[in-house]
Design an enzyme around this catalytic site. Sequence first.
Site, PDB file in Angstrom:
ATOM      1  N   HIS A  76       0.999  -0.751  -0.506  1.00 42.83           N
ATOM      2  CA  HIS A  76       0.224   0.268   0.288  1.00 42.83           C
ATOM      3  C   HIS A  76       1.110   1.556  -0.166  1.00 42.83           C
ATOM      4  CE1 HIS A  76       1.035  -0.466   3.956  1.00 42.83           C
ATOM      5  NE2 HIS A  76       1.491   0.743   3.959  1.00 42.83           N
ATOM      6  N   ASP A  88       1.188   5.491   2.213  1.00 47.13           N
ATOM      7  CA  ASP A  88       0.249   5.754   3.217  1.00 47.13           C
ATOM      8  C   ASP A  88      -0.448   7.414   2.732  1.00 47.13           C
ATOM      9  OD1 ASP A  88       1.738   3.892   4.547  1.00 47.13           O
ATOM     10  OD2 ASP A  88       3.429   5.191   5.304  1.00 47.13           O
ATOM     11  N   HIS A  94       4.426   0.150  -0.471  1.00 46.23           N
ATOM     12  CA  HIS A  94       6.011  -1.092   0.500  1.00 46.23           C
ATOM     13  C   HIS A  94       4.482  -1.772   1.219  1.00 46.23           C
ATOM     14  CE1 HIS A  94       3.694   2.911   2.588  1.00 46.23           C
ATOM     15  NE2 HIS A  94       4.279   2.247   3.937  1.00 46.23           N
ATOM     16  N   ARG A 142       7.056  -9.056  16.440  1.00 45.49           N
ATOM     17  CA  ARG A 142       7.788  -8.081  15.373  1.00 45.49           C
ATOM     18  C   ARG A 142       7.051  -6.907  16.174  1.00 45.49           C
ATOM     19  NH1 ARG A 142       6.319  -4.918  11.531  1.00 45.49           N
ATOM     20  NH2 ARG A 142       8.578  -4.768   9.570  1.00 45.49           N
TER      21      ARG A 142
END
Length: 659
Positions: A531, A533, A603, A613
Amino acid sequence: MDANAPVSTATAAIALLLHACLLWRASRALQPYDLLYQSGVEAFYSSDYSGVVRYMEEALSSYSQLRRTKVRCALRCEEQHPVEEEEEESASELRFFYTLLRRASCLGECVERSVGAQSVHRVSEDVTQDFHRRIPYNFLQLAYRKQPDKAVAAAHTYFQANPEHVEMGEHLEQYKLLEGVKEEDFIDREAPFTMGVKHYDSGDYEKAIEHFEEALLEYFNADVECRVLCEGPQKFADNEHLHYRPSLYELISDHLMQVLHCKHECVRDLATRPGRLSPMENYLPLHYDYLQFAYFKANKVSEALECAQSYLLFHKGEEFMMENMEHYREVLGHDMKPRQEADWYLRRHLQELQLLQLGSENLGMEYTEGVRWNESGGTTVSFTDVIMYLRHGGPLLYSNVQLVQKSEDLNGSQRVLLDNVISEDECTELKDLAHSVTMAGDGYRGKMSPHTPNEKFEGATVLKTLQYGYEGRIPLRSARLFYDVSEKARRIIESYFMLNTTLHFSYTHLVCRTAIQGQQEHRNDLSHPIHADNCLLDPEANECWKEPPAYTYRDYSALLYLNGDFDGGEFIFTEMDAKTVTASIKPKCGRMVGFSSGGENPHGVRAVTNGQRCAVALWFTLDPLFRELERLQADEVIQSLDSQNSWDQELNINPKDEL
């Protein structure tokens, strides 16, 4: 006594004359719009709704008149004091500066003659932003209680600039049910284009032409206004990156480049103003598209052909318009040229691009061209995006922060990878904090797995973390660390990309993604899909549409990683096709990736197949209108705790107390 009488009479006459002149000047002086606005707000809270209408309408009129005056005066002074070439080369430089000084003096005198002392019309940034967001129309829609047609128009005008305002959306739905309210009452008082579309859709082509021509005139007038206002003060980044004292010519060149870039960006400003119905690259040519067909339906084929030719300046060879143009030629028996203002607009655009390219080469600033011009080298253009005038390589501010990879190393633009942004101890403390404060689905309306069913997503904001610290659920110093680390990241991004204005927080999130055991075999999905931002990625069209529901106000993004002891979870950049990976980054403690938020940087995150994570995710905006509200509240909490020197003290707080 008699000898003195004439003197006294003359003095009195002069005094009366001066008084009359002052009264005349006062009557001509424009009322400052910020004072009128404040009076309107006070009237609203006093339930004086007729006063609200009077003051707010006057404030809007004053605001508009002040901007028109500045534009008119700037154009007049530019015409009166042109930059003339001197026969003697030695005098040309002095003449140039002389002309600039004369223009500045002329502008000040002209504005003061028209609206009164300029100092009176200097308003706060908060009030300016309120007018940009059309806040006065919100007050007006509430004040026009007995005039539903005006209330609807005010509400609709406000909603065009604030489509995320849920309550206003509900009000508009309620207005539709009111007796006597008509569809044509839902107008944007600041956008004639929308009225043209309504008449066009209803088949009233004569009315549509009238509004589209008005909208086109408004567009070019607004372009002039925007460009003139660019000639005001500019904000600049420090010159620390140069490692030397810049010369006078470098400073002047830098200023002129900033002004030129601002003027060139007016195409973005005009196309992304509230109420625009199309992507940025289509907005101006869309006027000519509507007009060519409306003129044809109104049996005005010459005008239709002229508008079709104008549209093709922007979108060369577009099949449907070429067919229309051939039909118009056959009907007329001759050809027409594009409209002069459209051709001139594009020629100027090309000249500015050439200057920006030249300046970027000479001043060592990164420059990315996002406009595709035709191969013949003429003035035809197919807009895909507005150019970005970009810089990077500024100081990292902190001695321990290490530059790992620049844009070129990451195969893109406006990208950076840094290490040692925070220490191992800070990573550990923040990860422990995440385990204490994060909630499943935070930021995604409680959806535990918003991006993939194979992972659990948890998050927490700065304000929530401070609240937990205030209530004694976590160490208050850990909450302060989250706040300080995010501010450190903001400062680094602002400095490295050499932004000439303040970078504000748009959203800050402490997040963890955890692989769900038993669901990792044969995974072929991503932890976070590809996508961008601030725009809607359209891989098939190879475009990124900067329109709602995208967070169009986000300008820069950063991810600060807290650990690397998990499997998978690499951050990846791709091409706009969302398939071709251009760079892959393995997270580890203290590593931060930063990048501009647009379609130039699609990204995503590869699947986390084992472990957890954690990272601090940050989004930033250059527009103070869209500053993160929770961040502003957190700032106040921090200031309050700093003033009490409470960080190392045991707070005796009732857990039921609110922050």
